[in-house]
Design a protein around this motif. Structure first.
Motif, PDB file in Angstrom:
ATOM      1  N   ASP A 116      56.035  -0.584  24.833  1.00  0.00           N
ATOM      2  CA  ASP A 116      56.637   0.018  26.028  1.00  0.00           C
ATOM      3  C   ASP A 116      58.048   0.445  25.636  1.00  0.00           C
ATOM      4  OD1 ASP A 116      54.541  -0.577  28.150  1.00  0.00           O
ATOM      5  OD2 ASP A 116      54.895  -2.575  27.337  1.00  0.00           O
ATOM      6  N   SER A 122      54.452   4.197  27.837  1.00  0.00           N
ATOM      7  CA  SER A 122      53.633   3.275  27.046  1.00  0.00           C
ATOM      8  C   SER A 122      53.232   3.921  25.730  1.00  0.00           C
ATOM      9  CB  SER A 122      52.358   2.888  27.814  1.00  0.00           C
ATOM     10  OG  SER A 122      52.659   2.231  29.021  1.00  0.00           O
ATOM     11  N   THR A 123      53.076   3.079  24.707  1.00  0.00           N
ATOM     12  CA  THR A 123      52.507   3.528  23.438  1.00  0.00           C
ATOM     13  C   THR A 123      51.071   3.037  23.390  1.00  0.00           C
ATOM     14  OG1 THR A 123      54.665   3.267  22.393  1.00  0.00           O
ATOM     15  CG2 THR A 123      52.766   3.565  20.937  1.00  0.00           C
ATOM     16  N   SER A 125      47.345   2.873  21.359  1.00  0.00           N
ATOM     17  CA  SER A 125      46.563   2.979  20.132  1.00  0.00           C
ATOM     18  C   SER A 125      45.103   3.158  20.547  1.00  0.00           C
ATOM     19  CB  SER A 125      46.729   1.716  19.275  1.00  0.00           C
ATOM     20  OG  SER A 125      45.979   1.811  18.080  1.00  0.00           O
ATOM     21  N   LEU A 139      47.770   7.353  17.780  1.00  0.00           N
ATOM     22  CA  LEU A 139      48.899   6.576  18.276  1.00  0.00           C
ATOM     23  C   LEU A 139      49.786   7.557  19.037  1.00  0.00           C
ATOM     24  CD1 LEU A 139      50.308   3.776  18.278  1.00  0.00           C
ATOM     25  CD2 LEU A 139      51.703   4.628  16.373  1.00  0.00           C
ATOM     26  N   TYR A 140      49.909   7.348  20.353  1.00  0.00           N
ATOM     27  CA  TYR A 140      50.626   8.338  21.155  1.00  0.00           C
ATOM     28  C   TYR A 140      51.372   7.672  22.297  1.00  0.00           C
ATOM     29  CZ  TYR A 140      46.635   7.904  24.360  1.00  0.00           C
ATOM     30  OH  TYR A 140      45.666   7.411  25.209  1.00  0.00           O
ATOM     31  N   LEU A 141      52.349   8.398  22.833  1.00  0.00           N
ATOM     32  CA  LEU A 141      53.074   7.953  24.005  1.00  0.00           C
ATOM     33  C   LEU A 141      52.391   8.489  25.250  1.00  0.00           C
ATOM     34  CD1 LEU A 141      56.765   8.630  22.897  1.00  0.00           C
ATOM     35  CD2 LEU A 141      55.446   6.517  22.657  1.00  0.00           C
ATOM     36  N   TYR A 155      50.817  13.278  26.255  1.00  0.00           N
ATOM     37  CA  TYR A 155      50.340  12.327  25.247  1.00  0.00           C
ATOM     38  C   TYR A 155      50.812  12.697  23.835  1.00  0.00           C
ATOM     39  CZ  TYR A 155      47.090  12.541  29.207  1.00  0.00           C
ATOM     40  OH  TYR A 155      46.547  12.620  30.468  1.00  0.00           O
ATOM     41  N   SER A 157      51.719  12.499  20.078  1.00  0.00           N
ATOM     42  CA  SER A 157      51.500  11.547  19.001  1.00  0.00           C
ATOM     43  C   SER A 157      52.830  11.150  18.371  1.00  0.00           C
ATOM     44  CB  SER A 157      50.592  12.152  17.920  1.00  0.00           C
ATOM     45  OG  SER A 157      49.251  12.113  18.317  1.00  0.00           O
ATOM     46  N   VAL A 158      52.888   9.911  17.886  1.00  0.00           N
ATOM     47  CA  VAL A 158      54.062   9.396  17.182  1.00  0.00           C
ATOM     48  C   VAL A 158      53.581   8.679  15.924  1.00  0.00           C
ATOM     49  CG1 VAL A 158      55.554   9.186  19.208  1.00  0.00           C
ATOM     50  CG2 VAL A 158      54.033   7.295  18.597  1.00  0.00           C
ATOM     51  N   TYR A 164      58.386   2.355  18.663  1.00  0.00           N
ATOM     52  CA  TYR A 164      57.312   2.837  19.517  1.00  0.00           C
ATOM     53  C   TYR A 164      56.285   1.750  19.821  1.00  0.00           C
ATOM     54  CZ  TYR A 164      58.982   7.566  18.474  1.00  0.00           C
ATOM     55  OH  TYR A 164      59.739   8.701  18.349  1.00  0.00           O
TER      56      TYR A 164
END
Length: 204
Positions: A116, A122-123, A125, A139-141, A155, A157-158, A164
């Protein structure tokens, strides 16, 4: 994207730096607003095909300073006002999306919130199948923003970097990406219905 510049002065919205994985603007608030603007442009693209259930599908390339050169696909569905709560539950929060995923995504395998990084962000997976190719993970926010009369769900990606959240390590999975623009948006129409344009941009 000319209309984006004035909206980026929204000082009330919290900002979270992005690491460039998803392309587009370099902070989450600007990324969300730019996705909303891109969705408005994409809704005017010609329909490429219509699904068996009557959903128009459009496709094209986003232009301007945030162009990635990756093809974007847009689906547009209208729902009765009585279905609004159900549609929103399918879009967020992440716990609701994960619980409902097996109902609409045949490729879904598992997912969890792993961080978070900012208030209301939120992150996630997300693990899914890509048969006959190796399984994938994302893996995204997850971020939601009210923009005028619309609700935007984005959404980006990170990477795995600190700040994160930490995804569960999965053997033999290939990292997929949500690139700019990737957004679901709820709009209320004059006839009382709601419209859901859903945009996904992902490398092949």
């Amino acid at each position: 994207m000319a209309a984006v510049s004035s909206l980026l002065r929204d000082a009330d919205a919290p900002s979270l730096p992005l690491d460039g994985t998803a392309g587009g603007p370099s902070d989450l608030n600007a990324w969300t607003i730019a996705c909303d603007e891109a969705a408005s442009v994409a809704e005017d693209w010609p329909t490429a095909l219509t699904s068996a259930s009557g959903v128009p599908v459009k496709t094209g390339f986003v232009e301007g300073p945030y162009a990635t050169g990756i093809r974007t696909v847009l689906w547009v569905q209208d729902f009765e006002a009585s279905q609004e709560d159900r549609v929103r539950a399918l879009l967020g929060p992440p716990s609701s999306v994960i619980a409902n995923a097996p109902l609409w995504d045949a490729t879904f395998q598992s997912a969890e919130v792993v961080g978070d990084p900012a208030p209301g962000v939120s992150t996630v997976s997300w693990n899914f199948s890509a048969c006959p190719l190796p399984p994938r993970d994302l893996l995204y926010l997850f971020n939601v923003k009210e923009i005028g009369q619309r609700t935007a769900y984005v959404y980006p990606s990170v990477s795995d970097r600190a700040g994160y959240g930490k995804p569960t390590k999965n053997c033999c999975r290939v990292r997929a990406k949500n690139m700019f623009p990737s957004i679901d948006r709820i709009e209320k129409l004059p006839n009382g219905k709601i419209r859901l344009p859903a945009i996904m941009t992902a490398p092949p």
